[in-house]
Design an enzyme around this catalytic site. Structure first.
Site, PDB file in Angstrom:
ATOM      1  CG  HIS A 190      -2.219   5.374  -4.448  1.00 57.39           C
ATOM      2  ND1 HIS A 190      -1.615   6.583  -4.192  1.00 57.39           N
ATOM      3  CD2 HIS A 190      -1.220   4.459  -4.428  1.00 57.39           C
ATOM      4  CE1 HIS A 190      -0.319   6.412  -4.036  1.00 57.39           C
ATOM      5  NE2 HIS A 190      -0.065   5.128  -4.173  1.00 57.39           N
ATOM      6  CB  SER A 191      -1.964   5.819  -0.330  1.00 56.51           C
ATOM      7  OG  SER A 191      -1.333   6.169   0.880  1.00 56.51           O
ATOM      8  CG  LEU A 192      -6.136   8.188   3.820  1.00 60.46           C
ATOM      9  CD1 LEU A 192      -6.119   7.326   5.073  1.00 60.46           C
ATOM     10  CD2 LEU A 192      -5.932   9.652   4.185  1.00 60.46           C
ATOM     11  CB  SER A 231      -6.910   1.530  -0.540  1.00 56.46           C
ATOM     12  OG  SER A 231      -5.934   1.653   0.482  1.00 56.46           O
ATOM     13  CG  PHE A 283      -3.683   0.485  -6.848  1.00 59.07           C
ATOM     14  CD1 PHE A 283      -3.857  -0.840  -7.200  1.00 59.07           C
ATOM     15  CD2 PHE A 283      -4.347   1.448  -7.596  1.00 59.07           C
ATOM     16  CE1 PHE A 283      -4.674  -1.201  -8.258  1.00 59.07           C
ATOM     17  CE2 PHE A 283      -5.161   1.107  -8.654  1.00 59.07           C
ATOM     18  CZ  PHE A 283      -5.325  -0.224  -8.987  1.00 59.07           C
TER      19      PHE A 283
END
Length: 705
Positions: free
Chosen positions: A339-341, A343, A498
């Protein structure tokens, strides 16, 4: 009194005898096991699932709780030490929870939740209850160790008095203090939701890496709590959309395990250094920035980037080994999600993985076999996409790869024994692919001075005098922070991102375009999932196909339809387009009739025919840009976006909720944190994971690939 009346008086009534026996019949209470969760100094007693409680009761009944017996619960993620009555997390660090075998409960003060009595006092209550039922003697008073009074008035009315002050010789007795609270016997008499339990069989393992900061959602919950929600949603989605496979015992469940790197980063002493240089004003805001937003800058520092990638890789390897130790029969695959960073961290790790040395040093014959197998795998993928998987054996028997498939004619397919319906589907797919390639070849950038296909040497010319926007391919690792990227102990099946900023970071690093032939060395699946209002999310596909404008794949609603407000919006758009086209057409015909020179009456018929023909010709171009034919929508999923996801689409956009569509800015933050409880996101993850095992949804969702 007559003899008949005396006989009736002596004979007992048949209806009263059973009632009397039932009133004096005692049945032992059925215990249920609970554990205590402490949040913000508040205790909350949560029941174990029915499956776990029965397993704990069985171990307790065997008398083995006097030994150091450990019982795995919650799908194997927690162990319960029966002797110590403690619940301990297996895969992550968490406060130890108290465990209790519960039979009697009283209503709490604050939230009206029922709280279990201690096991020792519950036994006293049960003994008093048994005597009261057997002898039919009620209004019994019991005093708890904390001088609280419990009165058993009758089987349905039992109360608990909390002392409001310490009693002394001059004060009142505890029974007169405080207001009474309800007492219940047995878990079936209290309003509590008890889950049935999770399937024991685990089909697939997914590691989930969080983004910036210690909190992962708008309620400031940890990655463990958010992944718990994600797992619970997956269980409900399996029951709703994979019911047939569950009934046939083809599937069990997917296990999701959180990977935490934030605590390791901030335990290096960097917080102390930051504290010394942080200004004293707006203290809470500065502390929030130091704890969250600065994680992005830490990752772009070679020193702390090494700490982060080492932590993520070593933690995933540790979890994988521990999982295999606890599940020795596990034969499923492993996927990863970020998720976010998180990923971006996973993407950088995956781009720096090394393929098997055996694969690199294989012989020429072996590489030809691999190429052939890859070609057959592509054919299987095409047939699966067309829902014609049952014909895979026919194509494998004929040693048919992708190139050979596109050379097939209808006669060839007929000779292979393919029926008419499937033949038409395959031929339509091949013709649509050829048309798309022709359109792309005619588009700017694919003709002219270069005149070469993407990836040809002319486009790799380092001496090119263009301004750098000539679609040169660059290594996706370009601009990465200098670090020694560790290797994973497994090959991930799919990588899910995500709300991911991967596209933005690649662009900032200088990667203008991703080679369509590029794929992650050890992971063949990649899905970029985002909310339309997520301010952190960026697309990937335009970096692979920059010359073609197309929308991301719309994730179908988990209930099998498009959200109502989106359908209404599309309907109104179509209606307005039709009205505009009809109005413009009428005005154009009227204007032409006024401006046209008068003609003889003999030519009136031909003039009308010409006017209608001209009106229809001029009207046709206006309708084309506004309308989206069904064929175009159908071919949106057939766009070639390279091999990064095995030839399948990469970008998937969620449907916003009706309330979110009122104001994009108001729900931007929520859009970035919505994935943990998003049924649509979870369903896509499950669908893609089980598709690798040949298991599909009970009913395909409309619009899904």
């Amino acid at each position: 009194m007559s003899a008949q009346e005396q006989q009736q008086a002596q004979t007992p009534r048949p209806a009263e005898a059973p009632e009397l026996d039932a009133a004096n019949r005692y049945e032992a209470v059925v215990p249920h096991w609970f554990f205590c969760k402490v949040t913000d100094s508040r205790e909350r007693w949560i029941p174990f699932s029915t499956q776990d409680s029965e397993r704990l009761e069985e171990a307790h009944g065997s008398g083995r709780d006097k030994e150091d017996l450990v019982v795995p619960t919650s799908g194997g993620r927690y162990d319960v030490d029966l002797k110590k009555r403690q619940r301990v997390a297996v895969y992550w660090e968490e406060e130890v929870s108290e465990v209790r075998r519960c039979t009697w409960f009283y209503k709490g003060d604050k939230d009206n939740k029922y709280i279990p009595y201690s096991e020792a006092f519950s036994e006293e209550l049960e003994e008093a209850y048994m005597i009261a039922v057997t002898l039919d003697e009620w209004k019994k008073k019991l005093e708890s160790p904390s001088r609280e009074i419990i009165i058993l008035h009758n089987p349905k009315l039992m109360v608990h008095y909390h002392p409001v002050a310490t009693s002394d010789d001059w004060g009142s007795t505890p029974t007169e203090q405080g207001r009474p609270r309800t007492v219940k016997r047995g878990v079936e008499n209290i309003p509590v939701e008890i889950p049935n339990g999770e399937p024991l069989q685990i089909d697939h393992l997914v590691f989930v890496v969080h983004g910036i900061g210690p909190a992962c959602d708008i309620r400031f919950r940890s990655i463990v709590q958010c992944v718990n929600d994600f797992r619970n949603v997956s269980l409900s989605m399996l029951q709703a959309h994979f019911k047939k496979a569950q009934e046939q015992q083809q599937i069990g469940r997917v296990e999701f395990l959180p990977v935490n790197w934030h605590s390791s980063l901030h335990s290096t002493g960097v917080d102390v250094d930051l504290e010394r240089i942080t200004l004293p004003s707006i203290n809470r805001l500065r502390h929030f920035i130091n704890d969250t937003i600065l994680d992005v800058f830490f990752y772009n520092s070679s020193t702390y980037c090494q700490t982060i990638v080492d932590t993520v890789a070593s933690e995933m390897n540790r979890l994988y080994q521990l999982f295999l130790q606890r599940n020795p029969l596990f034969k499923g695959g492993v996927s990863i999600a970020g998720h976010s960073l998180g990923s971006l961290i996973l993407f950088d790790l995956l781009t720096n993985q090394k393929a098997d040395p055996d694969e690199d040093e294989c012989s020429e014959e072996g590489s030809r076999t691999t190429s052939s197998n890859r070609g057959m795998e592509e054919v299987r993928e095409i047939l699966r996409k067309l829902e014609l998987s049952e014909y895979c054996d026919v194509f494998e028997k004929e040693k048919m790869d992708r190139q050979a498939l596109f050379l097939c004619t209808e006669k060839n397919l007929k000779e292979m024994g393919i029926p008419l319906g499937p033949r038409m589907k395959i031929l339509h797919y091949m013709s649509s692919k050829r048309e798309m390639q022709d359109q792309r070849a005619a588009a700017p950038g694919h003709s002219g001075e270069h005149g070469a296909e993407p990836g040809s040497p002319s486009q790799h010319n380092p001496d090119s005098t263009d301004d750098g926007r000539n679609c040169q391919y660059r290594d996706v690792g370009l601009g990465q922070v200098s670090a020694n990227y560790p290797q994973l102990n497994y090959k991930p099946t799919i990588f899910f991102a995500f709300g991911s900023p991967i596209g933005m970071f690649l662009t900032v690093r200088g990667v203008k375009r991703i080679n369509p032939n590029y794929s992650l060395p050890t992971c063949k699946g990649f899905f970029n999932i985002f909310h339309p209002f997520d301010p952190v999310a960026y697309r990937i596909e335009p970096m692979i196909v920059p010359d073609l404008e197309f929308e991301p794949m719309l994730l179908p609603h988990h209930k099998g339809r498009k959200r109502m407000h989106l359908e209404l919006k599309e309907g109104l758009t179509r209606m307005s387009v039709d009205l505009k086209n009809n109005l413009l057409g009428s005005l154009r015909v009227a204007w032409q009739s006024f401006t046209r020179a008068p003609l003889p009456a003999v030519e009136a018929a031909s003039t009308d025919a010409e006017a209608e023909a001209e009106a229809s010709e001029e009207k046709q171009p206006d309708t084309k840009p506004d309308e989206t034919p069904a064929a175009v929508k159908e071919e949106a999923s057939l766009i070639n976006v390279g091999r990064l996801n095995g030839g399948n689409r990469i970008d998937y956009v969620l449907q916003e909720k009706p309330i979110e569509s009122f104001n994009e800015y108001l729900f931007a933050l929520q859009g970035h944190l919505c994935y943990w409880e998003s049924e649509d996101t979870v369903l896509l993850v499950l669908k893609e994971i089980y598709q690798t095992q040949g298991i599909t949804l009970d009913q395909p969702l409309p619009g899904s690939q």
